[in-house]
Design a protein around this motif. Structure first.
Motif, short mmCIF file in Angstrom:
data_model
loop_
_atom_site.label_atom_id
_atom_site.label_comp_id
_atom_site.label_asym_id
_atom_site.label_seq_id
_atom_site.Cartn_x
_atom_site.Cartn_y
_atom_site.Cartn_z
N SER A 144 24.85 22.24 -1.86
CA SER A 144 26.01 21.43 -2.20
C SER A 144 26.96 21.30 -1.01
CB SER A 144 26.73 22.05 -3.40
OG SER A 144 27.86 21.31 -3.74
N LEU A 145 27.21 22.41 -0.32
CA LEU A 145 28.07 22.38 0.86
C LEU A 145 27.47 21.50 1.95
CD1 LEU A 145 30.52 23.52 2.48
CD2 LEU A 145 28.95 25.29 3.27
N LEU A 146 26.18 21.67 2.21
CA LEU A 146 25.52 20.85 3.23
C LEU A 146 25.53 19.37 2.85
CD1 LEU A 146 22.54 23.22 4.03
CD2 LEU A 146 24.39 22.61 5.60
N ASP A 147 25.30 19.08 1.56
CA ASP A 147 25.34 17.69 1.09
C ASP A 147 26.70 17.06 1.36
OD1 ASP A 147 22.73 17.49 0.11
OD2 ASP A 147 23.30 18.07 -1.93
N SER A 148 27.76 17.78 1.02
CA SER A 148 29.10 17.20 1.16
C SER A 148 29.54 17.07 2.62
CB SER A 148 30.13 18.01 0.37
OG SER A 148 30.28 19.31 0.91
N LYS A 149 29.13 18.01 3.45
CA LYS A 149 29.60 17.99 4.84
C LYS A 149 28.69 17.17 5.77
CE LYS A 149 31.53 20.86 8.42
NZ LYS A 149 32.12 22.11 8.76
N TYR A 150 27.36 17.27 5.59
CA TYR A 150 26.43 16.66 6.54
C TYR A 150 25.55 15.56 5.95
CZ TYR A 150 27.83 20.67 9.30
OH TYR A 150 28.57 21.62 9.97
N LYS A 151 25.51 15.44 4.62
CA LYS A 151 24.76 14.41 3.92
C LYS A 151 23.30 14.28 4.36
CE LYS A 151 29.01 11.94 2.96
NZ LYS A 151 29.62 13.15 2.59
N PRO A 152 22.55 15.37 4.32
CA PRO A 152 21.13 15.28 4.67
C PRO A 152 20.37 14.43 3.66
CG PRO A 152 21.61 17.42 3.74
CD PRO A 152 22.92 16.71 3.88
N GLU A 153 19.23 13.92 4.10
CA GLU A 153 18.40 13.08 3.24
C GLU A 153 17.33 13.88 2.51
OE1 GLU A 153 17.29 9.42 5.44
OE2 GLU A 153 18.65 10.27 6.95
N GLY A 154 17.15 15.13 2.89
CA GLY A 154 16.17 16.00 2.26
C GLY A 154 16.35 17.42 2.75
N PHE A 155 15.54 18.31 2.23
CA PHE A 155 15.60 19.73 2.59
C PHE A 155 14.21 20.32 2.65
CE2 PHE A 155 19.79 19.06 0.83
CZ PHE A 155 20.62 19.84 1.62
N ASN A 156 14.03 21.31 3.49
CA ASN A 156 12.90 22.24 3.41
C ASN A 156 13.50 23.59 3.06
OD1 ASN A 156 11.70 20.46 6.09
ND2 ASN A 156 10.37 20.79 4.34
N ILE A 157 12.82 24.31 2.16
CA ILE A 157 13.22 25.66 1.78
C ILE A 157 12.02 26.56 2.09
CG2 ILE A 157 13.90 27.20 -0.09
CD1 ILE A 157 15.00 24.73 -1.53
N GLY A 158 12.26 27.64 2.81
CA GLY A 158 11.15 28.52 3.16
C GLY A 158 11.52 29.98 3.14
N VAL A 159 10.51 30.79 2.91
CA VAL A 159 10.65 32.25 2.92
C VAL A 159 9.43 32.80 3.65
CG1 VAL A 159 10.87 34.33 1.53
CG2 VAL A 159 11.75 32.18 0.64
N ASN A 160 9.66 33.59 4.68
CA ASN A 160 8.55 34.24 5.39
C ASN A 160 8.40 35.65 4.82
OD1 ASN A 160 8.55 31.96 6.99
ND2 ASN A 160 9.70 32.91 8.64
N CYS A 161 7.20 35.97 4.36
CA CYS A 161 6.95 37.28 3.75
C CYS A 161 5.81 37.96 4.49
CB CYS A 161 6.58 37.13 2.27
SG CYS A 161 7.91 36.45 1.27
N GLY A 162 6.16 38.89 5.37
CA GLY A 162 5.17 39.64 6.12
C GLY A 162 4.94 39.10 7.52
N GLU A 163 4.48 39.95 8.38
CA GLU A 163 4.27 39.60 9.79
C GLU A 163 3.32 38.41 9.95
OE1 GLU A 163 2.81 41.66 13.97
OE2 GLU A 163 3.19 42.93 12.21
N ALA A 164 2.25 38.37 9.17
CA ALA A 164 1.29 37.28 9.28
C ALA A 164 1.91 35.93 8.92
CB ALA A 164 0.07 37.55 8.40
N ALA A 165 2.99 35.95 8.14
CA ALA A 165 3.69 34.73 7.75
C ALA A 165 4.83 34.40 8.70
CB ALA A 165 4.22 34.87 6.33
N GLY A 166 4.96 35.16 9.76
CA GLY A 166 6.00 34.88 10.75
C GLY A 166 7.28 35.65 10.55
N GLN A 167 7.31 36.59 9.63
CA GLN A 167 8.53 37.37 9.41
C GLN A 167 8.74 38.35 10.56
OE1 GLN A 167 8.64 39.74 5.82
NE2 GLN A 167 10.86 39.82 5.86
N THR A 168 9.90 38.27 11.18
CA THR A 168 10.22 39.18 12.28
C THR A 168 11.43 40.06 11.96
OG1 THR A 168 11.58 37.47 13.33
CG2 THR A 168 9.28 37.64 14.05
N ILE A 169 12.20 39.66 10.96
CA ILE A 169 13.35 40.45 10.51
C ILE A 169 13.00 40.90 9.10
CG2 ILE A 169 15.81 40.45 9.98
CD1 ILE A 169 16.06 38.14 12.05
N TYR A 170 12.84 42.20 8.91
CA TYR A 170 12.30 42.70 7.65
C TYR A 170 13.37 42.94 6.60
CZ TYR A 170 7.81 42.41 9.69
OH TYR A 170 6.68 41.89 10.24
N HIS A 171 13.86 41.82 6.11
CA HIS A 171 14.68 41.77 4.92
C HIS A 171 14.44 40.39 4.32
CE1 HIS A 171 17.32 39.92 7.98
NE2 HIS A 171 17.68 39.13 6.98
#
Length: 82
Positions: free
Chosen positions: A24-51
């Motif tokens: 909602s904040l991004l929509d109102s301030k920057y008006k993007p046309e779409g979004f990607n949502i991602g979560v990296n789970c594990g080193e093989a998935a590219g996770q480098t910060i383990y939280h």
């Protein structure tokens, strides 16, 4: 190490609420046309910060040459498909 799959239902609900508020904040301030949502789970998935953290990426037409495949672009040979 706690990743997304280790979270409680309550934590997942809270994260979803935060994603929606952030969108909602991004929509109102920057008006993007779409979004990607991602979560990296594990080193093989590219996770480098383990939280657990969520990537909410605002997208715009022509921000890359060809967005076909979206987050599938992390595996270049699987990005383009029909």
């Amino acid at each position: 190490m706690r990743i997304y799959f280790d979270l409680t239902i309550e934590e997942k609900i809270s994260i979803d609420e935060l994603v929606l508020k952030s969108k909602s904040l991004l929509d109102s301030k920057y008006k993007p046309e779409g979004f990607n949502i991602g979560v990296n789970c594990g080193e093989a998935a590219g996770q480098t910060i383990y939280h657990c953290h969520i990537h909410l990426i605002p997208r715009y037409s022509n921000d890359i040459d060809n967005p076909l495949g979206g987050v599938r672009g992390v595996i270049p040979q699987k990005r383009l498909y029909k």
